[in-house]
Design a protein around this motif. Structure first.
Motif, mmCIF file in Angstrom:
data_model
loop_
_atom_site.group_PDB
_atom_site.id
_atom_site.type_symbol
_atom_site.label_atom_id
_atom_site.label_comp_id
_atom_site.label_asym_id
_atom_site.label_seq_id
_atom_site.Cartn_x
_atom_site.Cartn_y
_atom_site.Cartn_z
ATOM 1 N N GLN A 123 -66.150 -24.574 9.906
ATOM 2 C CA GLN A 123 -67.093 -23.798 10.702
ATOM 3 C C GLN A 123 -67.861 -22.815 9.819
ATOM 4 O O GLN A 123 -67.430 -22.489 8.716
ATOM 5 C CB GLN A 123 -66.340 -23.044 11.802
ATOM 6 N N GLN B 253 -66.407 -17.775 11.457
ATOM 7 C CA GLN B 253 -65.154 -17.531 10.764
ATOM 8 C C GLN B 253 -65.361 -16.485 9.664
ATOM 9 O O GLN B 253 -66.469 -16.340 9.130
ATOM 10 C CB GLN B 253 -64.629 -18.815 10.114
ATOM 11 N N ASP C 37 -68.255 -19.263 17.219
ATOM 12 C CA ASP C 37 -67.729 -20.256 16.280
ATOM 13 C C ASP C 37 -67.555 -19.697 14.864
ATOM 14 O O ASP C 37 -67.097 -20.402 13.969
ATOM 15 C CB ASP C 37 -68.665 -21.472 16.209
#
Length: 365
Positions: A190, A223, A221
């Protein structure tokens, strides 16, 4: 020229910033130089490589009682530093492996001052003031001092009234660049921001977690990839409190190739530190083709200049805005990448070594 590198740092650090500095410095010395390194660390430490390098090794605590072994060790290194012929000594840290002050060396001393963390963050890094006192003695005894940034030089002069002409500014460089980044090492699937390095309190990692949590609210989404030591119990609690458990990817210490790929594939590298003597990770990031979001304090503006986004490290909102900016503006992000490449090319280890040789020659003469 014959140079003695007092290897105290290798007793404490198998790898790291100072270790890399001396590896690059010694490894790039001309072939008519003869470096010697004193050391009592284990044999698997990342030592410099040079065709003329002579390592004086003492196997620490190879007999009992240990107290006697330690005294023999110091005596052994004192004999080397006293009776072997050198043109100068360049210690790897502020105290000597001989256990004596630098004024005991028979040869001129060149000392590199990497930062002023012990003085500026004494309550956290040096509560007893022991490290700062050792550092003060080393700085006072040295005939020449190398500071790795203008900011470090100015901080040094605030704390220690030494002649300014004794100081030379010689920046560090990066040995990691984009050419290393195309291996098969894994990276998060991601989109991710990247953080690399120590997370001591002055590194301001807690504020990065808060700013990242703000951004995750609209980019679910996303990270945050963290490279370094394992999370502390306090950090684990903060991550849970901010509901970031599923948004963090952790990597331990990596090869240069793996790290280069993590840099290149990230949205941006984030460096919220309150203080840096130089700051090699932002330079690594720019060399690997990722934008840099860094604090506007200490030496970081010297390194990043206008090639990255600089923010007030005490403002969580400013950091959140910077994170959102690179997500929302891909064209501007690409401009930062190109500026980063140009900025990174201004630093090189060959330049660092050549400037250091000028200091060596001036002192030795």
């Amino acid at each position: 020229m014959r140079i003695l590198y007092d290897g105290q740092i290798y007793s404490w650090q198998a790898a790291g910033g100072i270790n890399r500095y001396f590896a690059n410095l010694i490894g790039r010395l001309p072939h008519d130089f003869y470096p010697s390194l004193t050391n009592c660390a284990s044999r698997d430490v990342n030592f410099p490589n040079h065709p003329n390098l002579n390592i004086y090794f003492y196997q620490r605590f190879n007999f009992r009682p240990g107290r006697i072994s330690l005294q023999v060790e110091k005596f052994y290194f004192r004999i080397i530093s006293t009776w072997h012929k050198f043109d100068l000594v360049h210690p790897t840290y502020y105290e000597s492996i001989t256990g004596q002050g630098f004024q005991k060396f028979r040869y001129p001393v060149v000392l590199t001052v990497h930062d002023m963390i012990h003085e500026l963050f004494s309550s956290q890094m040096d509560p007893t003031k022991a490290c700062a006192e050792t550092k003060k003695k080393a700085i006072t005894a040295a005939q020449a001092i190398i500071c790795i940034s203008e900011n470090t030089k100015q901080d040094l002069l605030k704390y220690y009234p030494i002649p300014e002409e004794r100081i030379t500014i010689i920046p560090h460089a990066s040995e990691i660049d984009i050419s290393l980044s195309y291996g098969d090492d894994s990276v998060p699937a991601q989109p991710y921001f990247l953080y690399v390095g120590s997370r001591a309190s002055y590194k301001n990692f807690d504020r990065l977690l808060q700013a990242f949590a703000n951004v995750v609210a609209t980019f679910p989404d996303l990270q945050l990839c963290v490279v370094g030591s394992s999370f502390t119990k306090e950090e684990i609690r903060s991550i849970a409190d901010l509901k970031l458990d599923s948004h963090l990817q952790y990597y331990s210490f990596l090869s240069d190739r793996h790290l280069a790929k993590l840099y290149r594939c990230s949205i941006a590298f984030v460096y919220p530190s309150l203080y840096e003597g130089f700051g090699i990770p932002p330079l690594e990031a720019m060399s690997c083709g990722t934008p840099v979001i860094a604090s506007n304090t200490s030496s970081l503006p010297e390194v990043v200049a206008d090639a990255g986004l600089l923010f007030n490290p005490l403002s969580t909102d400013e950091l959140s805005d910077c994170l959102r900016f690179v997500l929302d503006n891909p064209a501007n992000r690409e401009q930062l990448v190109q500026k980063g490449f140009e900025r990174a090319r201004e630093f090189s280890w060959d330049k660092t070594v050549n400037q250091t040789l000028d200091v060596y020659r001036a002192v030795a003469s």
